[in-house]
Design a protein around this motif. Structure first.
Motif, PDB file in Angstrom:
ATOM      1  N   LEU A  18       0.819  -1.203   0.000  1.00  0.00           N
ATOM      2  CA  LEU A  18       0.000   0.000   0.000  1.00  0.00           C
ATOM      3  C   LEU A  18       0.857   1.259   0.000  1.00  0.00           C
ATOM      4  O   LEU A  18       0.555   2.235  -0.658  1.00  0.00           O
ATOM      5  N   HIS A  19       1.946   1.240   0.747  1.00  0.00           N
ATOM      6  CA  HIS A  19       2.794   2.419   0.833  1.00  0.00           C
ATOM      7  C   HIS A  19       3.545   2.665  -0.465  1.00  0.00           C
ATOM      8  O   HIS A  19       3.772   3.809  -0.837  1.00  0.00           O
ATOM      9  N   THR A  20       3.940   1.642  -1.151  1.00  0.00           N
ATOM     10  CA  THR A  20       4.712   1.844  -2.371  1.00  0.00           C
ATOM     11  C   THR A  20       3.825   2.253  -3.530  1.00  0.00           C
ATOM     12  O   THR A  20       4.298   2.862  -4.469  1.00  0.00           O
ATOM     13  N   SER A  21       2.550   1.941  -3.492  1.00  0.00           N
ATOM     14  CA  SER A  21       1.682   2.278  -4.612  1.00  0.00           C
ATOM     15  C   SER A  21       1.083   3.672  -4.477  1.00  0.00           C
ATOM     16  O   SER A  21       0.299   4.082  -5.318  1.00  0.00           O
ATOM     17  N   GLY A  22       1.421   4.425  -3.414  1.00  0.00           N
ATOM     18  CA  GLY A  22       0.908   5.770  -3.269  1.00  0.00           C
ATOM     19  C   GLY A  22      -0.423   5.843  -2.550  1.00  0.00           C
ATOM     20  O   GLY A  22      -1.049   6.892  -2.517  1.00  0.00           O
ATOM     21  N   LEU A  23      -0.861   4.720  -1.977  1.00  0.00           N
ATOM     22  CA  LEU A  23      -2.138   4.715  -1.251  1.00  0.00           C
ATOM     23  C   LEU A  23      -1.873   4.796   0.238  1.00  0.00           C
ATOM     24  O   LEU A  23      -0.871   4.304   0.741  1.00  0.00           O
ATOM     25  N   ARG A  24      -2.819   5.422   0.951  1.00  0.00           N
ATOM     26  CA  ARG A  24      -2.729   5.451   2.394  1.00  0.00           C
ATOM     27  C   ARG A  24      -3.306   4.158   2.956  1.00  0.00           C
ATOM     28  O   ARG A  24      -3.864   3.331   2.223  1.00  0.00           O
ATOM     29  N   LYS A  25      -3.195   4.010   4.279  1.00  0.00           N
ATOM     30  CA  LYS A  25      -3.714   2.792   4.909  1.00  0.00           C
ATOM     31  C   LYS A  25      -5.217   2.664   4.723  1.00  0.00           C
ATOM     32  O   LYS A  25      -5.736   1.567   4.627  1.00  0.00           O
ATOM     33  N   ASN A  26      -5.900   3.817   4.666  1.00  0.00           N
ATOM     34  CA  ASN A  26      -7.352   3.738   4.498  1.00  0.00           C
ATOM     35  C   ASN A  26      -7.757   3.573   3.042  1.00  0.00           C
ATOM     36  O   ASN A  26      -8.938   3.540   2.719  1.00  0.00           O
ATOM     37  N   GLY A  27      -6.770   3.512   2.122  1.00  0.00           N
ATOM     38  CA  GLY A  27      -7.071   3.231   0.728  1.00  0.00           C
ATOM     39  C   GLY A  27      -7.136   4.460  -0.154  1.00  0.00           C
ATOM     40  O   GLY A  27      -7.293   4.325  -1.366  1.00  0.00           O
ATOM     41  N   THR A  28      -7.022   5.669   0.407  1.00  0.00           N
ATOM     42  CA  THR A  28      -7.067   6.871  -0.430  1.00  0.00           C
ATOM     43  C   THR A  28      -5.669   7.211  -0.924  1.00  0.00           C
ATOM     44  O   THR A  28      -4.681   6.794  -0.333  1.00  0.00           O
ATOM     45  N   ARG A  29      -5.632   7.961  -2.002  1.00  0.00           N
ATOM     46  CA  ARG A  29      -4.333   8.332  -2.577  1.00  0.00           C
ATOM     47  C   ARG A  29      -3.696   9.467  -1.773  1.00  0.00           C
ATOM     48  O   ARG A  29      -4.361  10.424  -1.409  1.00  0.00           O
ATOM     49  N   ALA A  30      -2.379   9.357  -1.559  1.00  0.00           N
ATOM     50  CA  ALA A  30      -1.633  10.416  -0.894  1.00  0.00           C
ATOM     51  C   ALA A  30      -1.234  11.441  -1.958  1.00  0.00           C
ATOM     52  O   ALA A  30      -0.907  11.069  -3.083  1.00  0.00           O
ATOM     53  N   PRO A  31      -1.246  12.737  -1.613  1.00  0.00           N
ATOM     54  CA  PRO A  31      -0.831  13.727  -2.618  1.00  0.00           C
ATOM     55  C   PRO A  31       0.663  13.591  -2.895  1.00  0.00           C
ATOM     56  O   PRO A  31       1.454  13.394  -1.991  1.00  0.00           O
ATOM     57  N   LEU A  32       1.005  13.669  -4.149  1.00  0.00           N
ATOM     58  CA  LEU A  32       2.411  13.554  -4.537  1.00  0.00           C
ATOM     59  C   LEU A  32       3.131  14.855  -4.188  1.00  0.00           C
ATOM     60  O   LEU A  32       2.553  15.936  -4.285  1.00  0.00           O
ATOM     61  N   PRO A  33       4.396  14.741  -3.781  1.00  0.00           N
ATOM     62  CA  PRO A  33       5.123  15.983  -3.468  1.00  0.00           C
ATOM     63  C   PRO A  33       5.320  16.801  -4.743  1.00  0.00           C
ATOM     64  O   PRO A  33       5.644  16.268  -5.788  1.00  0.00           O
TER      65      PRO A  33
END
Length: 145
Positions: A18-33
């Motif tokens: 989950l962390h490597t694919s850009g998703l948070r633990k709750n399944g939403t996408r993390a904003p890219l820097p």
């Protein structure tokens, strides 16, 4: 009696994937820097649409806007000519001083060479003859100048 069960072991698919694919633990996408800092909005004069050349904002054509009166131009030219004359005078003064130093060095070298030449002659000849040669050369030198 109830038995307490240990928590389940984390599996690679639940945490690391989950962390490597850009998703948070709750399944939403993390904003890219962002590679660029967030800039405040600027005026429309400095920014341009992408791919367009930048041009300065247009102004009305006024052909007489850059002209100055003749009297002002003459005053500026006089000031410039005074400055240039002063610069020429300073340069001439500096060059004269330089030439004086060069002449003094040249005279000093000539005197030194002449002295060495007469000393060399004195080793070979009699002292009176050396004096005669020296006087004759001095006479010829005065006649040349």
């Amino acid at each position: 009696m109830s038995t307490i069960q240990p928590p389940p072991l984390p599996t690679p698919t639940t945490t690391t994937a989950l962390h490597t694919s850009g998703l948070r633990k709750n399944g939403t996408r993390a904003p890219l820097p962002s590679l660029y800092p967030i800039l405040p909005p600027t005026s429309h004069l400095t920014t341009s649409p992408k791919g367009k050349q930048w041009h300065a904002p247009r102004t009305a054509f006024r052909p007489t806007s850059g002209q100055t009166p003749y009297s002002k131009r003459i005053a500026v030219q006089k000031a410039a000519s005074v400055t240039k004359a002063r610069e020429r005078e300073m340069k001439a003064e500096k060059e004269g001083e330089r030439q004086r130093r060069i002449a003094a060095i040249r005279e000093k070298r000539e005197k030194k060479e002449e002295k060495a030449r007469f000393e060399k002659m004195a080793e070979k000849m009699h002292a009176k003859r050396v004096e005669r040669v020296r006087r004759r050369e001095k006479r010829n030198k005065l006649l040349k100048s």
